[in-house]
Design a protein around this motif. Structure first.
Motif, PDB file in Angstrom:
ATOM      1  N   THR A  53       0.616  -1.308   0.053  1.00  0.00           N
ATOM      2  CA  THR A  53       0.097   0.830   0.173  1.00  0.00           C
ATOM      3  C   THR A  53       0.982   1.470   0.532  1.00  0.00           C
ATOM      4  O   THR A  53       0.141   2.166  -0.232  1.00  0.00           O
ATOM      5  N   ASP A  54       2.031   1.125   0.938  1.00  0.00           N
ATOM      6  CA  ASP A  54       3.189   2.777   0.716  1.00  0.00           C
ATOM      7  C   ASP A  54       3.111   2.704  -0.928  1.00  0.00           C
ATOM      8  O   ASP A  54       3.480   3.907  -1.230  1.00  0.00           O
ATOM      9  N   ALA A  55       3.641   2.104  -1.914  1.00  0.00           N
ATOM     10  CA  ALA A  55       3.767   1.817  -2.632  1.00  0.00           C
ATOM     11  C   ALA A  55       2.737   2.994  -3.869  1.00  0.00           C
ATOM     12  O   ALA A  55       3.003   3.329  -4.393  1.00  0.00           O
ATOM     13  N   ILE A  56       1.575   2.412  -3.424  1.00  0.00           N
ATOM     14  CA  ILE A  56       0.708   2.568  -3.572  1.00  0.00           C
ATOM     15  C   ILE A  56       0.366   4.371  -3.933  1.00  0.00           C
ATOM     16  O   ILE A  56       0.441   4.945  -5.299  1.00  0.00           O
ATOM     17  N   LEU A  57       0.286   4.739  -2.257  1.00  0.00           N
ATOM     18  CA  LEU A  57       0.275   5.920  -1.754  1.00  0.00           C
ATOM     19  C   LEU A  57       0.969   6.617  -3.152  1.00  0.00           C
ATOM     20  O   LEU A  57       1.372   7.896  -2.522  1.00  0.00           O
ATOM     21  N   ALA A  58       2.010   6.361  -2.096  1.00  0.00           N
ATOM     22  CA  ALA A  58       3.919   7.090  -3.075  1.00  0.00           C
ATOM     23  C   ALA A  58       3.257   7.586  -4.429  1.00  0.00           C
ATOM     24  O   ALA A  58       4.106   8.594  -4.108  1.00  0.00           O
ATOM     25  N   ALA A  59       2.633   7.081  -4.886  1.00  0.00           N
ATOM     26  CA  ALA A  59       2.704   7.203  -6.651  1.00  0.00           C
ATOM     27  C   ALA A  59       1.812   8.355  -6.866  1.00  0.00           C
ATOM     28  O   ALA A  59       1.474   9.497  -7.400  1.00  0.00           O
ATOM     29  N   HIS A  73       1.663  13.423  -4.855  1.00  0.00           N
ATOM     30  CA  HIS A  73       1.656  14.584  -5.829  1.00  0.00           C
ATOM     31  C   HIS A  73       0.168  15.862  -5.009  1.00  0.00           C
ATOM     32  O   HIS A  73       0.270  17.277  -5.658  1.00  0.00           O
ATOM     33  N   GLU A  74      -0.916  14.816  -5.107  1.00  0.00           N
ATOM     34  CA  GLU A  74      -2.039  15.826  -4.366  1.00  0.00           C
ATOM     35  C   GLU A  74      -1.861  16.491  -2.918  1.00  0.00           C
ATOM     36  O   GLU A  74      -2.979  16.804  -2.662  1.00  0.00           O
ATOM     37  N   ASN A 102      -1.075  19.048  -1.147  1.00  0.00           N
ATOM     38  CA  ASN A 102      -1.282  20.341  -0.963  1.00  0.00           C
ATOM     39  C   ASN A 102      -1.752  21.105  -0.010  1.00  0.00           C
ATOM     40  O   ASN A 102      -2.946  20.385   0.646  1.00  0.00           O
ATOM     41  N   LEU A 103      -1.161  21.896  -0.214  1.00  0.00           N
ATOM     42  CA  LEU A 103      -1.672  23.076   1.242  1.00  0.00           C
ATOM     43  C   LEU A 103      -3.451  22.816   0.669  1.00  0.00           C
ATOM     44  O   LEU A 103      -4.428  22.681   1.349  1.00  0.00           O
ATOM     45  N   GLY A 104      -3.997  23.732  -0.736  1.00  0.00           N
ATOM     46  CA  GLY A 104      -5.376  23.407  -1.158  1.00  0.00           C
ATOM     47  C   GLY A 104      -5.911  22.493  -0.840  1.00  0.00           C
ATOM     48  O   GLY A 104      -7.153  22.294  -0.221  1.00  0.00           O
ATOM     49  N   ASN A 105      -5.541  20.745  -1.071  1.00  0.00           N
ATOM     50  CA  ASN A 105      -6.069  20.118  -1.040  1.00  0.00           C
ATOM     51  C   ASN A 105      -6.901  19.562   0.821  1.00  0.00           C
ATOM     52  O   ASN A 105      -7.164  19.018   1.283  1.00  0.00           O
ATOM     53  N   GLN A 106      -5.616  19.796   1.062  1.00  0.00           N
ATOM     54  CA  GLN A 106      -5.467  19.384   3.035  1.00  0.00           C
ATOM     55  C   GLN A 106      -7.090  20.829   3.356  1.00  0.00           C
ATOM     56  O   GLN A 106      -8.030  20.119   4.368  1.00  0.00           O
ATOM     57  N   LEU A 107      -6.634  21.359   2.568  1.00  0.00           N
ATOM     58  CA  LEU A 107      -7.652  22.592   2.971  1.00  0.00           C
ATOM     59  C   LEU A 107      -9.264  22.091   3.459  1.00  0.00           C
ATOM     60  O   LEU A 107     -10.219  22.510   4.385  1.00  0.00           O
ATOM     61  N   ARG A 108      -9.488  21.278   1.524  1.00  0.00           N
ATOM     62  CA  ARG A 108     -10.955  21.009   1.414  1.00  0.00           C
ATOM     63  C   ARG A 108     -10.819  19.916   2.050  1.00  0.00           C
ATOM     64  O   ARG A 108     -12.145  19.489   2.229  1.00  0.00           O
ATOM     65  N   MET A 109     -10.490  19.328   2.302  1.00  0.00           N
ATOM     66  CA  MET A 109      -9.897  18.200   3.283  1.00  0.00           C
ATOM     67  C   MET A 109     -11.061  18.881   4.700  1.00  0.00           C
ATOM     68  O   MET A 109     -12.025  17.884   5.732  1.00  0.00           O
ATOM     69  N   VAL A 110     -10.387  19.488   5.541  1.00  0.00           N
ATOM     70  CA  VAL A 110     -10.450  19.928   6.144  1.00  0.00           C
ATOM     71  C   VAL A 110     -12.131  20.817   6.406  1.00  0.00           C
ATOM     72  O   VAL A 110     -13.265  20.277   7.042  1.00  0.00           O
ATOM     73  N   ARG A 111     -12.379  20.983   5.760  1.00  0.00           N
ATOM     74  CA  ARG A 111     -13.522  21.909   5.216  1.00  0.00           C
ATOM     75  C   ARG A 111     -15.469  21.275   4.926  1.00  0.00           C
ATOM     76  O   ARG A 111     -16.110  21.143   5.463  1.00  0.00           O
ATOM     77  N   ARG A 112     -13.819  19.268   4.551  1.00  0.00           N
ATOM     78  CA  ARG A 112     -15.196  18.812   3.941  1.00  0.00           C
ATOM     79  C   ARG A 112     -15.637  17.662   5.867  1.00  0.00           C
ATOM     80  O   ARG A 112     -16.276  17.483   5.750  1.00  0.00           O
ATOM     81  N   ARG A 131      -1.717  12.577   4.951  1.00  0.00           N
ATOM     82  CA  ARG A 131      -1.727  10.737   4.452  1.00  0.00           C
ATOM     83  C   ARG A 131      -3.278  10.162   4.241  1.00  0.00           C
ATOM     84  O   ARG A 131      -4.053   9.315   3.008  1.00  0.00           O
ATOM     85  N   LEU A 132      -4.666  11.430   4.146  1.00  0.00           N
ATOM     86  CA  LEU A 132      -5.626  11.446   4.726  1.00  0.00           C
ATOM     87  C   LEU A 132      -5.861  11.331   3.012  1.00  0.00           C
ATOM     88  O   LEU A 132      -6.696  11.166   1.862  1.00  0.00           O
ATOM     89  N   VAL A 133      -5.398  12.582   2.697  1.00  0.00           N
ATOM     90  CA  VAL A 133      -5.732  13.245   1.439  1.00  0.00           C
ATOM     91  C   VAL A 133      -5.151  12.844   0.131  1.00  0.00           C
ATOM     92  O   VAL A 133      -6.072  12.868  -0.213  1.00  0.00           O
ATOM     93  N   VAL A 134      -4.070  12.137   0.685  1.00  0.00           N
ATOM     94  CA  VAL A 134      -3.416  11.225  -0.571  1.00  0.00           C
ATOM     95  C   VAL A 134      -4.189   9.911  -1.064  1.00  0.00           C
ATOM     96  O   VAL A 134      -4.859   9.477  -1.795  1.00  0.00           O
ATOM     97  N   ILE A 135      -4.938   8.997   0.658  1.00  0.00           N
ATOM     98  CA  ILE A 135      -5.608   7.562   0.641  1.00  0.00           C
ATOM     99  C   ILE A 135      -6.771   8.160  -0.461  1.00  0.00           C
ATOM    100  O   ILE A 135      -7.305   7.111  -1.398  1.00  0.00           O
TER     101      ILE A 135
END
Length: 244
Positions: free
Chosen positions: A78-84, A87-88, A90-100, A206-210
């Motif tokens: 699973t680590d190899a899957i997430l490592a790919a 790039h997702e 980033n601050l924008g996606n982190q803030l969207r996850m918190v908002r959701r 990690r949650l953003v990537v998953i």
């Protein structure tokens, strides 16, 4: 299925531990359909039992009424899957996850935009009222955004993280400047949460990537290096790929 897989990838998350039919139905509220309202848990149980009969790694407990359910991942890197997909993260996606997460907890319908204004209706003393809710970075808001209209209240929710070099003091300084420029005040409440600690930021990343990997049909693209056949030589085996 996505919820079960997410629980297998992040076993340390309390909200995803010991999932059963009722909790799966609740976590997927609005996406599970049942001919009889209130029987969504039964629909979930039926689907998972069908999948479990086809794929042994999908486990359904022995409890008769509300059995626990899980996915047992064997030999999956699973680590190899997430490592790919790092790039997702980033601050924008982190803030969207918190908002959701925040808006789901508050019962506010989400919207796909970062600086978000929502008109929240409520009843006070048997009189319909409205309150504006803004999710944005307080330090960058103009006076017009901080000022409430005459007949409504405004609630501003700040971010629990920011770009490097910025702290909650920047947000506090912005509010102090507003008070100096507007001595009459305004009917606005501002929530300045403490910034996430390093451990929380790592979990959020990690949650953003998953979440990105498990959205739609992306998982198959990120797991192309895994074999869909049990016992395929050599290397890891993606044993749960048959499940819908």
């Amino acid at each position: 299925m996505k919820t079960l897989l997410l629980a297998a990838l992040v076993p340390g998350v309390n909200s995803l531990r010991s999932l059963n039919a009722s909790r799966l139905a609740a976590l997927n509220h609005g996406t599970i359909r049942s001919p009889i309202p209130g029987r969504e848990a039964g629909t979930v149980l039926q689907k998972c039992r069908q999948w479990s009969a086809e794929v042994g790694e999908i486990k359904v407990g022995e409890e008769a009424a509300n059995p626990t359910m899980s996915i047992h991942l064997t030999g999956v890197d699973t680590d190899a899957i997430l490592a790919a997909a790092t790039h997702e993260d980033n601050l924008g996606n982190q803030l969207r996850m918190v908002r959701r997460i925040l808006f789901e907890a508050l019962g506010i319908e989400d919207a796909d935009q970062m600086s978000f204004t929502y008109e929240f209706p409520f009843l006070w003393r048997n009189t319909p009222r409205t309150c504006e809710v803004i999710y944005s970075n307080v330090r960058s808001l103009p006076d017009t955004s901080l000022t409430a209209s005459r007949d409504t209240w405004k609630v501003i929710i700040d971010y629990p993280l920011d770009e490097p070099g910025h702290t909650t003091r920047d947000d506090q300084g912005r509010l102090m400047l507003y008070q100096q420029n507007n001595p009459a005040g305004t009917r606005t409440l501002v929530w300045l949460p403490a910034f996430f600690a390093e451990a929380a930021l790592r979990d959020l990343s990690r949650l953003v990537v998953i979440d990105h990997v498990l959205t739609g049909e992306r998982l198959a693209g990120y797991a192309t290096f895994l074999s869909p056949r049990t016992g395929a030589p050599p290397g890891p085996c993606w044993k749960t790929s048959k499940a819908p």
